[in-house]
Design an enzyme around this catalytic site. Structure first.
Site, mmCIF file in Angstrom:
data_model
loop_
_atom_site.group_PDB
_atom_site.id
_atom_site.type_symbol
_atom_site.label_atom_id
_atom_site.label_comp_id
_atom_site.label_asym_id
_atom_site.label_seq_id
_atom_site.Cartn_x
_atom_site.Cartn_y
_atom_site.Cartn_z
ATOM 1 N N GLY A 12 32.632 0.706 7.462
ATOM 2 C CA GLY A 12 33.719 1.524 6.896
ATOM 3 C C GLY A 12 34.384 2.340 7.985
ATOM 4 N N ASP A 138 28.991 9.641 6.369
ATOM 5 C CA ASP A 138 27.740 9.941 5.660
ATOM 6 C C ASP A 138 26.761 10.764 6.501
ATOM 7 O OD1 ASP A 138 28.764 8.474 3.599
ATOM 8 O OD2 ASP A 138 27.602 6.669 4.019
ATOM 9 N N GLU A 233 28.110 10.251 -4.791
ATOM 10 C CA GLU A 233 28.291 8.899 -5.330
ATOM 11 C C GLU A 233 26.946 8.281 -5.745
ATOM 12 O OE1 GLU A 233 29.765 6.735 -2.041
ATOM 13 O OE2 GLU A 233 30.955 5.372 -3.250
ATOM 14 N N ARG A 278 36.134 17.238 -17.037
ATOM 15 C CA ARG A 278 36.947 16.207 -16.396
ATOM 16 C C ARG A 278 36.268 15.730 -15.114
ATOM 17 N NH1 ARG A 278 39.375 16.563 -20.518
ATOM 18 N NH2 ARG A 278 41.616 16.849 -20.871
ATOM 19 N N ARG A 287 37.997 9.421 3.840
ATOM 20 C CA ARG A 287 37.873 8.707 5.120
ATOM 21 C C ARG A 287 39.213 8.566 5.828
ATOM 22 N NH1 ARG A 287 34.346 3.788 3.371
ATOM 23 N NH2 ARG A 287 36.056 2.619 4.281
HETATM 24 O O1 F6P Z 1 29.609 4.585 4.692
HETATM 25 C C1 F6P Z 1 30.752 5.295 4.425
HETATM 26 C C2 F6P Z 1 31.154 5.145 2.981
HETATM 27 O O2 F6P Z 1 32.395 5.801 2.797
HETATM 28 C C3 F6P Z 1 30.147 5.620 1.956
HETATM 29 O O3 F6P Z 1 30.126 7.004 1.780
HETATM 30 C C4 F6P Z 1 30.611 4.886 0.740
HETATM 31 O O4 F6P Z 1 29.551 4.757 -0.176
HETATM 32 C C5 F6P Z 1 31.030 3.554 1.296
HETATM 33 O O5 F6P Z 1 31.370 3.777 2.647
HETATM 34 C C6 F6P Z 1 32.220 2.926 0.600
HETATM 35 O O6 F6P Z 1 32.415 1.673 1.158
HETATM 36 P P1 F6P Z 1 33.717 0.779 1.031
HETATM 37 O O7 F6P Z 1 34.745 1.363 1.941
HETATM 38 O O8 F6P Z 1 33.278 -0.563 1.469
HETATM 39 O O9 F6P Z 1 34.162 0.855 -0.385
#
Ligand code: F6P
Length: 359
Positions: A12, A138, A233, A278, A287
């Site tokens: 990612g 993370d 998450e 909500r 990100r």
């Molecule tokens: O590893 C970084 C991260 O943003 C995690 O926090 C999240 O669970 C995952 O990548 C999401 O992944 P993708 O971008 O493949 O949906």
């Protein structure tokens, strides 16, 4: 003699990848001048497997300090499939070694998270000269106190919580904000504390919905007309924690509540407390965009340190921050491990002291 340095970003993306690429390249050109040539491998290990790479020029690295994402592109190429031969009959490890050789690389820098480090270690064990650089929002790479991208994501998630506060107060609502982090709760813990969340739920600390509802009711009884939950998450309840991940995931999907616990928690709170509730999911926004000043500095520290390792031909390692000191760890000591929020974490004690419910 020319030294050819390959560089790739895998997994990612996150803010600070370009700043790190710039840190590496600027320091390499600075230290080694014309004797260095940089080769950009496109889209992570996928580019290494498929032979997608291009010669980079010094101008390619200009103006990218503040740029989000990655100029090299990235892709998730799961480590567990690296040794698996698919329908295309391609031996991926052999293909990566072939590209490394064809591109005449002296070494390869791999910027990425836990999965990236596992493959980096595999390539190192296969005899390639590899240096890792720890990236992820993370913050869960073993052996480093911090990864680049994390603090920018904390800033973004904190701003989300701040903004949710005002609307929660206006409407007298309970707001459940889902923060990224499937296995590690660092981002939720930091942004939850920075944003003044009332309840923080982490993957590492399974919650009880009764305790969560009790915390909401206690706030209402004390005169607060709203509550804010920061939910990772990967948060799971105590019952799920006793089951296999694939089993509770299947149950969630069957119940139609979605892959994460946040929607279910919101529905349960509304049902149990009667408070209007909500959900807010900032998702990949966490990100995106420009790295924070902290991450620009960290990326530059890490990148320039990697350049020093290249110059010294010190391979099979990944850059790390330990006690405010930039250093390196052996890839073999890091690969396959993760750094989760431990029960002994100071910030958990701080949260409890502040009356924040951890579920
Ligand atoms: O590893 C970084 C991260 O943003 C995690 O926090 C999240 O669970 C995952 O990548 C999401 O992944 P993708 O971008 O493949 O949906």
């Amino acid at each position: 003699m020319k030294r050819r340095i390959g560089i790739l970003t895998s997994g990612g993306d996150c803010p600070g990848l370009n700043a790190t690429i710039r840190g590496v390249s600027k320091a390499l050109y600075q230290r080694m001048g014309d004797s260095v040539e940089i080769v950009g491998i496109l889209n992570g290990y996928s580019g290494l497997i498929n032979g997608d790479y291009r010669e980079m020029k010094p101008t390619d690295f200009k103006g990218i300090l503040t740029l989000g994402g990655t100029i090299l592109g990235t892709k998730r190429t799961p480590y567990k499939l690296m040794r698996v031969v698919g329908d295309d009959q391609l031996d991926k490890v052999a293909a990566m070694k072939k590209t490394y050789k064809a591109a005449k690389l002296d070494c390869l820098l791999c910027l990425g998270g836990n999965g990236t480090h596992k493959t980096a270690n595999l390539l190192s064990q296969e005899g390639l000269n590899i240096i890792g650089l720890p990236k992820t929002i993370d913050n869960d790479i073993y052996g480093t106190d911090v990864t680049f991208g994390f603090h920018t994501a904390v800033d973004i998630a904190t701003e989300v919580i701040d903004r949710i506060h005002t609307t929660a107060g206006s409407h007298s609502r309970v707001m459940c904000i889902e923060i990224m982090g499937n296995k590690a709760g660092w981002l939720t813990l930091y942004s939850g504390i920075a944003g003044g969340a009332d309840i923080i739920l982490l993957p590492e600390l399974p919650y009880s919905i009764d305790r969560v509802c009790a915390a909401v009711e206690k706030r209402a009884a004390n005169g607060s007309n709203f509550s804010i939950l920061a939910v990772a998450e990967g948060a799971m309840d105590c019952e799920e924690a006793r089951q296999k991940r694939k089993d509770w995931m299947a149950k969630r999907m069957e119940a139609g509540t979605g892959a994460t616990a946040t929607n279910r928690i919101a529905a349960q709170i509304e049902q149990c407390t009667g408070a209007e509730t909500r959900v807010c999911i900032p998702g990949h926004m966490q990100r995106g965009g420009s790295p924070s000043a902290y991450d620009r500095v960290l990326a530059t520290q890490f990148g320039s340190y990697a350049a020093k390792l290249v110059e010294a031909e010190h391979y099979g390692v990944t850059v790390a921050m330990v006690n405010n000191h930039v250093t390196e760890n052996r890839l073999a000591d890091v690969a396959g491990k993760a750094r989760n929020v431990p029960e002994s974490c100071d910030l958990l004690a701080v949260a409890r002291r502040m009356g924040i419910s951890l579920g």
